[in-house]
Scaffold this active site. Structure first.
Site, PDB file in Angstrom:
ATOM      1  N   ASP A   1       0.830  -1.208   0.000  1.00 23.36           N
ATOM      2  CA  ASP A   1       0.000   0.000   0.000  1.00 23.36           C
ATOM      3  C   ASP A   1       0.864   1.257   0.000  1.00 23.36           C
ATOM      4  OD1 ASP A   1      -2.175  -1.670   0.339  1.00 23.36           O
ATOM      5  OD2 ASP A   1      -2.250  -1.345   2.509  1.00 23.36           O
TER       6      ASP A   1
HETATM    7  N1  URA Z   1      -1.403  -5.868   3.983  1.00 24.97           N
HETATM    8  C1  URA Z   1      -1.858  -4.601   3.951  1.00 24.97           C
HETATM    9  O1  URA Z   1      -2.871  -4.302   4.542  1.00 24.97           O
HETATM   10  N2  URA Z   1      -1.140  -3.694   3.275  1.00 24.97           N
HETATM   11  C2  URA Z   1      -0.010  -3.974   2.625  1.00 24.97           C
HETATM   12  O2  URA Z   1       0.598  -3.090   2.019  1.00 24.97           O
HETATM   13  C3  URA Z   1       0.442  -5.304   2.662  1.00 24.97           C
HETATM   14  C4  URA Z   1      -0.277  -6.229   3.351  1.00 24.97           C
END
Ligand code: URA
Length: 234
Positions: A102
């Site tokens: 993310d």
């Molecule tokens: N889980 C999440 O919520 N975000 C990420 O970036 C990776 C795994």
């Protein structure tokens, strides 16, 4: 690959110019001058032209980057935000991220131009444990940790067993290490939300045995031969 083609494909000159460099004794392979056009360059050979090490554009490159906050995991962005491509801009080969992190997640991201390995690593059948350290709001009880371990419903999907370890409980937040094998969109954030603790910070520290270690934020390092062999063997 033939030596003249290898040099030309690095984008520094034409095939004809590469032939000239070779003829004139300006090319070395593993430290020794080679004047044979058709010389076959092998996987780990070090090729130098005019004293500079060159790498073919199609050479397979494997790196881990430590993704900072606020970078997106794609090669370009229509809103002109920073992308992980910026972190490896000095590598001539075009590398792609393996999977996603993310915008607000930091930490370990593998990048490569080896499409086959990317397929392997992102295919559900091969899903390897990915380890995250999450800072979450509030108090996380043993029963919540147990739920996370067993599997939680994150909206029509029940997560498979996870490894979960409470690192530290502070008065207003907790730090939890969690390893999951799946990679649903925003999965870790949704898992903690499902038990009632909002994720405030999320950092990936490992994919299988590949660890971020002391790699500085925004920096990358090439994977070692052993690490590449390990990933290919998954
Ligand atoms: N889980 C999440 O919520 N975000 C990420 O970036 C990776 C795994």
């Amino acid at each position: 690959m033939r030596l003249n083609k290898y040099i030309a494909s690095a984008g520094i000159c034409s095939r004809r110019k590469a032939d000239e460099l070779i003829e004139n004794g300006n090319v070395k392979v593993n430290g020794a001058v080679v004047k044979t056009m058709g010389w076959q360059v092998e996987e780990d050979d070090v090729v130098e032209a005019n004293g500079r090490v060159i790498e073919a554009v199609n050479k397979k490159i494997y790196v881990v980057v430590n993704k900072p906050l606020g970078y997106i995991t794609s090669m370009q962005d229509e809103k002109d935000r920073d992308t992980v491509a910026d972190l490896v801009a000095d590598i001539p080969q075009r590398l792609f991220p393996v999977g996603r992190l993310d915008y607000n997640t930091t930490g370990l991201l593998i990048m490569t131009n080896d499409g086959e390995l990317t397929q392997t690593l992102t295919h559900p059948r091969h899903e390897v444990y990915k380890t995250y350290v999450a800072k979450v709001a509030g108090v996380i009880s043993d029963s919540r940790l147990a739920k996370l371990r067993k599997g939680v419903d994150i909206g029509g999907f029940v997560t498979s067993p996870a490894k979960v370890r409470l690192v530290r409980q502070m008065p207003r937040h907790a730090v939890v290490e969690i390893s999951i094998r799946e990679g649903k969109n925003r999965q870790v954030r949704k898992m903690f939300a499902a038990v009632g603790n909002k994720v405030q910070e999320l950092h990936r520290t490992a994919i299988g045995e590949i660890r971020l270690g002391r790699l500085k934020e925004g920096h990358y390092r090439k994977l070692t031969k052993e690490e590449i062999a390990y990933l290919k063997g998954l």
